[in-house]
Design a protein around this motif. Sequence first.
Motif, PDB file in Angstrom:
ATOM      1  N   GLY A 376      24.877  19.868 -26.776  1.00  0.00           N
ATOM      2  CA  GLY A 376      25.005  18.427 -26.663  1.00  0.00           C
ATOM      3  C   GLY A 376      25.544  17.625 -27.796  1.00  0.00           C
ATOM      4  O   GLY A 376      25.102  17.932 -28.898  1.00  0.00           O
ATOM      5  N   ASP A 377      26.116  16.472 -27.584  1.00  0.00           N
ATOM      6  CA  ASP A 377      26.398  15.587 -28.598  1.00  0.00           C
ATOM      7  C   ASP A 377      25.458  14.365 -28.655  1.00  0.00           C
ATOM      8  O   ASP A 377      25.257  13.817 -29.830  1.00  0.00           O
ATOM      9  N   LEU A 378      24.844  14.058 -27.478  1.00  0.00           N
ATOM     10  CA  LEU A 378      23.641  13.224 -27.869  1.00  0.00           C
ATOM     11  C   LEU A 378      22.292  13.634 -27.717  1.00  0.00           C
ATOM     12  O   LEU A 378      22.200  14.738 -26.864  1.00  0.00           O
ATOM     13  N   ASN A 379      21.246  13.052 -27.969  1.00  0.00           N
ATOM     14  CA  ASN A 379      19.962  13.918 -27.986  1.00  0.00           C
ATOM     15  C   ASN A 379      19.128  13.270 -26.733  1.00  0.00           C
ATOM     16  O   ASN A 379      18.212  12.634 -26.996  1.00  0.00           O
ATOM     17  N   LEU A 380      19.781  13.612 -25.536  1.00  0.00           N
ATOM     18  CA  LEU A 380      19.136  12.887 -24.563  1.00  0.00           C
ATOM     19  C   LEU A 380      17.915  13.522 -24.412  1.00  0.00           C
ATOM     20  O   LEU A 380      17.010  12.951 -23.558  1.00  0.00           O
ATOM     21  N   ALA A 381      17.468  14.599 -24.761  1.00  0.00           N
ATOM     22  CA  ALA A 381      16.088  15.196 -24.609  1.00  0.00           C
ATOM     23  C   ALA A 381      14.885  14.139 -25.300  1.00  0.00           C
ATOM     24  O   ALA A 381      14.032  14.158 -24.262  1.00  0.00           O
ATOM     25  N   LEU A 382      15.300  13.313 -26.240  1.00  0.00           N
ATOM     26  CA  LEU A 382      14.439  12.443 -26.720  1.00  0.00           C
ATOM     27  C   LEU A 382      14.736  11.018 -26.157  1.00  0.00           C
ATOM     28  O   LEU A 382      13.923  10.231 -26.212  1.00  0.00           O
ATOM     29  N   THR A 383      16.075  10.909 -26.084  1.00  0.00           N
ATOM     30  CA  THR A 383      16.312   9.544 -25.972  1.00  0.00           C
ATOM     31  C   THR A 383      16.745   9.002 -24.627  1.00  0.00           C
ATOM     32  O   THR A 383      17.065   7.707 -24.632  1.00  0.00           O
ATOM     33  N   ALA A 384      17.064   9.766 -23.669  1.00  0.00           N
ATOM     34  CA  ALA A 384      17.453   9.357 -22.464  1.00  0.00           C
ATOM     35  C   ALA A 384      16.672   8.207 -21.806  1.00  0.00           C
ATOM     36  O   ALA A 384      15.566   8.229 -21.935  1.00  0.00           O
ATOM     37  N   GLN A 385      17.279   7.359 -21.034  1.00  0.00           N
ATOM     38  CA  GLN A 385      16.695   6.326 -20.334  1.00  0.00           C
ATOM     39  C   GLN A 385      16.874   6.359 -18.766  1.00  0.00           C
ATOM     40  O   GLN A 385      18.023   5.691 -18.401  1.00  0.00           O
ATOM     41  N   VAL A 386      16.339   7.271 -18.086  1.00  0.00           N
ATOM     42  CA  VAL A 386      16.787   7.379 -16.750  1.00  0.00           C
ATOM     43  C   VAL A 386      15.503   7.416 -15.671  1.00  0.00           C
ATOM     44  O   VAL A 386      14.348   7.659 -16.174  1.00  0.00           O
ATOM     45  N   PRO A 387      15.764   7.207 -14.419  1.00  0.00           N
ATOM     46  CA  PRO A 387      14.576   7.287 -13.632  1.00  0.00           C
ATOM     47  C   PRO A 387      14.098   8.605 -13.391  1.00  0.00           C
ATOM     48  O   PRO A 387      14.766   9.437 -13.490  1.00  0.00           O
ATOM     49  N   PRO A 388      12.610   8.911 -13.273  1.00  0.00           N
ATOM     50  CA  PRO A 388      12.204  10.334 -13.083  1.00  0.00           C
ATOM     51  C   PRO A 388      12.107  10.789 -11.799  1.00  0.00           C
ATOM     52  O   PRO A 388      11.925  11.919 -11.679  1.00  0.00           O
ATOM     53  N   GLY A 389      12.489   9.986 -10.859  1.00  0.00           N
ATOM     54  CA  GLY A 389      12.363  10.588  -9.403  1.00  0.00           C
ATOM     55  C   GLY A 389      10.922  11.046  -8.978  1.00  0.00           C
ATOM     56  O   GLY A 389       9.834  10.599  -9.615  1.00  0.00           O
ATOM     57  N   SER A 390      10.815  12.120  -8.265  1.00  0.00           N
ATOM     58  CA  SER A 390       9.623  12.461  -7.609  1.00  0.00           C
ATOM     59  C   SER A 390       8.728  13.185  -8.742  1.00  0.00           C
ATOM     60  O   SER A 390       7.649  13.369  -8.404  1.00  0.00           O
ATOM     61  N   THR A 391       9.280  13.324 -10.053  1.00  0.00           N
ATOM     62  CA  THR A 391       8.017  13.914 -10.799  1.00  0.00           C
ATOM     63  C   THR A 391       7.006  12.871 -11.096  1.00  0.00           C
ATOM     64  O   THR A 391       6.143  13.268 -11.585  1.00  0.00           O
ATOM     65  N   PHE A 392       7.567  11.690 -11.172  1.00  0.00           N
ATOM     66  CA  PHE A 392       6.383  10.591 -11.121  1.00  0.00           C
ATOM     67  C   PHE A 392       5.335  10.559 -10.116  1.00  0.00           C
ATOM     68  O   PHE A 392       4.533   9.792 -10.243  1.00  0.00           O
ATOM     69  N   LYS A 393       5.449  11.042  -9.108  1.00  0.00           N
ATOM     70  CA  LYS A 393       4.429  11.235  -7.917  1.00  0.00           C
ATOM     71  C   LYS A 393       3.159  12.013  -8.718  1.00  0.00           C
ATOM     72  O   LYS A 393       2.081  11.866  -8.282  1.00  0.00           O
ATOM     73  N   ALA A 394       3.474  12.862  -9.836  1.00  0.00           N
ATOM     74  CA  ALA A 394       2.284  13.238 -10.587  1.00  0.00           C
ATOM     75  C   ALA A 394       1.574  12.054 -11.186  1.00  0.00           C
ATOM     76  O   ALA A 394       0.201  12.074 -11.085  1.00  0.00           O
ATOM     77  N   VAL A 395       2.033  10.918 -11.675  1.00  0.00           N
ATOM     78  CA  VAL A 395       1.531   9.932 -12.147  1.00  0.00           C
ATOM     79  C   VAL A 395       0.639   9.207 -11.188  1.00  0.00           C
ATOM     80  O   VAL A 395      -0.540   8.761 -11.098  1.00  0.00           O
ATOM     81  N   THR A 396       1.471   8.939  -9.961  1.00  0.00           N
ATOM     82  CA  THR A 396       0.834   8.102  -8.994  1.00  0.00           C
ATOM     83  C   THR A 396      -0.437   8.995  -8.183  1.00  0.00           C
ATOM     84  O   THR A 396      -1.332   8.373  -7.964  1.00  0.00           O
ATOM     85  N   ALA A 397      -0.310  10.166  -8.146  1.00  0.00           N
ATOM     86  CA  ALA A 397      -1.412  10.937  -7.558  1.00  0.00           C
ATOM     87  C   ALA A 397      -2.518  10.956  -8.568  1.00  0.00           C
ATOM     88  O   ALA A 397      -3.699  10.637  -8.125  1.00  0.00           O
ATOM     89  N   LEU A 398      -2.115  10.978  -9.861  1.00  0.00           N
ATOM     90  CA  LEU A 398      -3.563  10.661 -10.711  1.00  0.00           C
ATOM     91  C   LEU A 398      -4.178   9.298 -10.735  1.00  0.00           C
ATOM     92  O   LEU A 398      -5.294   9.346 -10.405  1.00  0.00           O
ATOM     93  N   GLY A 399      -3.285   8.385 -10.388  1.00  0.00           N
ATOM     94  CA  GLY A 399      -3.810   7.099 -10.385  1.00  0.00           C
ATOM     95  C   GLY A 399      -4.575   7.029  -9.103  1.00  0.00           C
ATOM     96  O   GLY A 399      -5.996   6.419  -8.959  1.00  0.00           O
ATOM     97  N   VAL A 400      -4.262   7.394  -8.027  1.00  0.00           N
ATOM     98  CA  VAL A 400      -5.150   7.207  -6.621  1.00  0.00           C
ATOM     99  C   VAL A 400      -6.184   8.195  -6.545  1.00  0.00           C
ATOM    100  O   VAL A 400      -7.420   7.750  -6.232  1.00  0.00           O
ATOM    101  N   LEU A 401      -6.109   9.268  -7.299  1.00  0.00           N
ATOM    102  CA  LEU A 401      -7.389  10.200  -7.303  1.00  0.00           C
ATOM    103  C   LEU A 401      -8.365   9.586  -8.256  1.00  0.00           C
ATOM    104  O   LEU A 401      -9.559   9.797  -8.128  1.00  0.00           O
TER     105      LEU A 401
END
Length: 634
Positions: A376-401
Amino acid sequence: MPRPGGRGPQRWTARLVGLALLATGVSACSSTPPDRTLHAFANALAAGDFGSLDVLTNSGQPVTKDTLAKLEGDLAGRKPTVKVDKPTVKGDSATATLSYSWPVGTGVTWEYKSVVEARKAKDDTWQVFFEPTTLHPDLTTGDTIAVRHTAADRGAILDGSGAPLTSKQKIITVRVQPNEVTDVDGTVRALDAAFKSVKADVGDIDLTELPGKIRAGGTAAVDVVSLREPVYVKIRGKIHDLAGLYFSESFRTLAPTPTFAKALLGRVGEVTKEVMDAKPGRYQLGDQVGLGGLQQRYEDLLAGSPGVSVVIPTKSDKVLFSTDPKPGGALKTTLDPKVQNAADAALAGQTARSALVAVRVSDGAVLAVANGPDGGDLNLALTAQVPPGSTFKAVTALGVLDSGSVTADSVVPCPKEYTAPGGTPIHNAHDFVLGDVPLHVNFAQSCNTAFAQLGAKLGPDGLAATAKTLGVGVPWDLGTDVFSGTVATGADSAEQAAAAFGQGKTQVSPAALAGAAAAIARGRWQQPTLVLDPAPAKPAQPGPQLKAESVAALKQMMREVVTDGTAKAISNTPGAPIYGKTGTAEYDNNDPNKTHSWFMGFRGDVAFAVFVENGGLSSDAAVPVAGRFCVALG
């Protein structure tokens, strides 16, 4: 007027008269010593500009700042401090000692003394004689000063065990002399075949423009590629005897492989004009500096201090002053070569921009920061700013649990479509429908419509609050740039629904999701660490202890994603069980087919997140990368 016994027309003189005398408070009275006149002259030397002072050569030609700059050479513009001692006056003659203090390098000052002479002129004013020896006792007419640097040994970037990740290595630069090539097409074919035989070591080398450059002719050599010595040795027999090819040796500071944490570490290369302009006087053409990544951010530490020599080139580089170079310091990181190599290998072959971050669960150490393609030329691993999609269902699940509003076995409908008040219709991938099923099934199969409904249970700020318990949106200090994510607060119903499955205004980086996965595995978030020494100034404080029952339920749901859900393709990966959550994130409101591919999870003591830009479904891109990573780790 020549001084008796002087050198005739080569002597330069400075005559301070008229307004100059009035400006410095110098009286024309013959009884006044030349103190103020000499002080004015010393100030003009320090400024590198005689200004309104009437400075003349003995032949009557004006001495300008350009004349002085030519004599000063590389020191022109660096403006020394020049002090003048009280003069010794004998009749119509006076001498005084000048003390110079030149900044000749960063933190390096050259101090020395010279003598200045003055005599009274016919109008009873003092006249200063300026010769090259006035600037330095060893200078004569026609000389100029040069400043040379001797590079210091560059400090190494270290891994988590303290072993060096970077070192000085020999490289071979392949050059073509166009006017000596006897068979252009044959030469290019031979080079192409040789380079392809070591593609695993160097990647693709583009030779499409080389034939044209060779046919253009001329005597200027054309650089083709620079190879690490071990790689060059592999193809030496294939290219060494080709007509018109030459091979030069040099040394560079390099990482273990061309792709190894490339975007994070940066590289060391020849100083650029921009760098020289930003730090005038520090660098010379040809100096090696850090370019990008940690090499650039910690340049002052790693570079050390070059040796500085002040010489007179016209006198066979006679040395007037010199200092020895001081080696650079080491930069210690938490990287683990085995894990980093596994991450780089997992991304090998990716044509889209991609990233993988791995974090040790037990202590939060960042073990790998990989980017693709080819490092890579850009360090997207640390600096990308993008939507997480369904991975964030883990956060939602933790919240409702945590809130107790649902359990892993609570039935949550999964219809084909759901529309929150004021929002737009939300659908599942390929419009699938699960019907009335438990939460853990919705999680494993990644039902958007079910989680969109759960968003309302967390209210305007609940998801953001839960995300912070996993480090998302908390300011981090890794010792380098990182984006820890953002989740909307004060969200309306439409945003609550969208954010619940990782859309809307929610954005993360792969590092943020890897840190969240580590927090779930550990039961508490602590800021990941990357740079250990020098230690970052403001690391975030650990988060609260997560509810044990909520974490246990969430872990089981993440395991089901792999055994029976959207990541089933890696369920038979050898080794410890994998826990995770897939994600397909839309990033273009006008085209739902444009999606990023995600996977976040953990196995054993390693948590990680995989991101593939515009990779489509998680099962198409991110999940296979996750599987290859786990296989490579063993």
